[in-house]
Design an enzyme around this catalytic site. Structure first.
Site, short mmCIF file in Angstrom:
data_model
loop_
_atom_site.label_atom_id
_atom_site.label_comp_id
_atom_site.label_asym_id
_atom_site.label_seq_id
_atom_site.Cartn_x
_atom_site.Cartn_y
_atom_site.Cartn_z
CD GLU A 129 -2.56 1.64 0.19
OE1 GLU A 129 -2.53 2.82 -0.21
OE2 GLU A 129 -3.25 0.75 -0.35
CB CYS B 210 -15.21 -0.92 -7.20
SG CYS B 210 -14.26 0.48 -6.53
#
Length: 424
Positions: free
Chosen positions: A132, A230
Site C-alpha cells: 500500500e 469497482c
C-alpha cells in the site's frame, strides 16, 4: 441518495439494455456480507456460533450475506473470525487460483479485504506481499492482517515502480485491485458521487496503465494476474485490458466479467484474468534472520518456554522489536512495515508480547482464559476481569476458543493488555 452525475447516467444508458433496472437498484439498500476467516475457523464450525443468519455469496465459498446493521461490532469480529466485505468485492481473489506455497502479491492492498482473502488460500504456506503506497492506509492494512492472524504476510509501503525494480519476475500470482473512479460504489459511498468527473476517469485510467505495467514486470513466466476495479468506466475496464494485452503480447486473456448491481446482489465490480506465457521465475536471496544482541534471544526463549507450547523460528530484531519472519522472506530494499509475526518488544530484561502474536495463537498454544460474551465485551473495553486465583502471568483472553488479546493474571484478577487503540 444524491443525484448521480448526468454524464455518468448518459453513458450507462447508452451501454445497458436494462437501464431502468440499473437505476432501480440505487433505490435498494446496499448488501452486506462477511467472509469467514478460514485461517482460524472452518466455515461449518463458524455457522454453529455465528451471531447472524448466513446466506451464501455464490462466488466465494467462505462469504455470506448478512442482514445485521453493524456486522463489524461483535466479539466474533474482534476475534478475527470474519472480515466484513462488500459481496462483489469478494469475486476477484478466487479467480487468481492461488495454491499453497506460492509467492503472491496484492499490489494495491489497503484496507486488506482481498489480501486477507488471498492469505486464506495460502493457508500459512508460501509468502504473501501486501503493498500500500499510502502510509496511513498501510497502517490500517497492518491492523486487519494482525486481527485475521496472518503469519506469512509481508506488508510493504512503496510505489508500484519501486516494487517492480525489486521483484522482477518474482511472483507466481498478482492481484491488481487498482485505484479507480469508484462508479460501482456510488450507492455504498455517496461521498464519491460529487468527486466523479470524466477527467478523473481518464486520470485513473492513466494511473492504472502504469500500475499494470509494473505488475507485468513482477509476474513470473507462466504466472497469473487478476486486474479488478469497482467502476463501470470502459476506459478503466475493458479498454484498459485491451491496451495492456496490446502492449504485452506475452500475455493472454483468460476471463473477463463486469458485475452490475441490477443483475447480482452486490455493488458494481469488474475483473479480468490474465496469464503470462514464457519467461522465468526469478528468485531473490533470503533474508538471514538476525538478532544483534544474543541476550535478547535467551530472554525471549525463556519467556516463550514459560508462556507458549509452540516455538517460533526465524527470529529477527528491528530495534527493540522481535519478529518471526516467513520462511520465504527475501532480502529486499523497499519500505517494510511488517514481516511475519510481530512477537513483541524488549523492555530492559523483560519481553512484552505483542497483540499480533496473541491473534496468531490457537487453543493449546498458550494459556487461554475463556470469557463469556459479557466479560469479553468488558475486556474489549479495556477493563480487568476476575480469573482463577491460581493463574499467574501472561494468558490469552479468549472467546469461543479464539484469542481477543493478552492479559496478565495475578491474585485472581486479569489485567488488560489489549492495545488502547483497539478498545471499544
Amino acid at each position: 441518495m444524491n443525484d448521480l452525475p448526468k454524464e455518468f447516467l448518459s453513458r450507462m444508458k447508452s451501454s445497458l439494455s436494462d437501464f431502468d433496472g440499473f437505476l432501480k437498484s440505487y433505490t435498494l439498500p446496499p448488501e452486506k456480507a462477511i467472509r469467514i476467516n478460514t485461517l482460524k475457523i472452518a466455515v461449518e464450525d463458524f455457522k454453529k456460533i455465528s451471531p447472524f443468519d448466513l446466506e451464501p455469496v455464490p462466488w466465494e465459498s467462505s462469504a455470506f450475506y448478512v442482514s445485521a446493521e453493524s456486522p463489524g461490532k461483535t466479539v466474533h469480529h474482534a476475534a478475527g473470525l470474519y472480515y466484513v466485505q462488500e459481496p462483489s468485492a469478494a469475486v476477484a481473489a478466487p479467480k487468481l487460483a492461488v495454491e499453497r506455497g506460492e509467492r503472491v502479491l496484492d499490489l494495491c492492498s489497503a484496507p486488506g479485504g482481498k489480501g486477507t482473502q488471498l492469505a486464506q488460500y495460502l493457508g500459512g504456506e508460501g509468502v504473501i506481499f501486501l503493498n500500500e503506497i499510502n502510509f496511513s492506509r498501510a497502517k490500517i492494512l497492518c491492523s486487519n492482517v494482525e486481527r485475521m492472524g496472518v503469519k506469512n504476510a509481508v506488508i510493504t509501503c512503496a510505489p508500484p515502480q519501486t516494487m517492480s525494480e525489486c521483484f522482477e519476475g518474482y511472483f507466481d500470482k498478482i492481484l491488481v485491485d487498482a485505484p479507480c473512479s469508484g462508479e460501482g460504489m456510488f450507492k455504498k459511498e455517496e461521498a464519491a458521487i460529487p468527486e466523479w468527473s470524466l477527467e478523473n476517469v481518464n486520470l485513473c485510467a492513466a494511473r492504472q496503465k502504469d500500475i499494470l505495467a509494473c505488475a507485468h514486470k513482477m509476474l513470473k513466466g507462466g504466472g497469473r494476474m487478476v486486474y479488478s476495479t469497482c467502476t463501470f468506466a470502459p476506459e478503466e475496464d475493458e479498454r484498459q485490458v485491451e491496451s495492456f494485452l496490446y502492449l504485452h503480447p506475452d500475455c493472454r486473456l483468460i476471463e473477463m466479467q463486469k458485475l452490475l448491481p441490477h443483475e447480482i446482489r452486490g455493488e458494481g465490480h469488474f475483473f479480468a484474468v490474465i496469464e503470462k506465457d514464457g519467461g522465468i521465475r526469478r528468485d531473490l536471496p533470503l533474508l538471514a534472520p538476525f538478532v544483534k544482541d544474543k541476550k535478547l534471544i535467551s530472554i525471549y526463549r525463556e519467556w516463550e518456554s514459560c508462556t507458549l507450547s509452540t516455538r517460533y523460528c526465524n527470529l529477527h530484531a528491528v530495534g527493540d522489536t522481535l519478529y518471526s519472519l516467513p520462511d520465504e522472506m527475501p532480502e529486499i530494499s523497499v519500505q517494510t512495515l511488517r514481516a511475519g509475526v510481530r512477537l513483541g518488544e524488549f523492555a530492559k530484561d523483560r519481553f512484552i508480547p505483542s497483540h499480533s502474536l496473541a491473534m496468531c495463537l490457537k487453543k493449546g498454544e498458550a494459556g487461554f482464559i475463556e470469557l463469556d460474551e459479557q466479560t469479553a465485551i468488558k475486556y474489549l473495553r479495556g477493563q480487568t476481569f476476575d480469573c482463577d486465583n491460581a493463574l499467574k502471568g501472561w494468558h490469552i483472553a479468549a472467546f469461543c476458543g479464539f484469542p481477543l488479546g493478552w492479559c496478565k493474571a495475578s491474585g485472581g484478577v486479569a489485567k488488560n493488555h489489549l492495545p488502547k487503540g483497539l478498545r471499544i
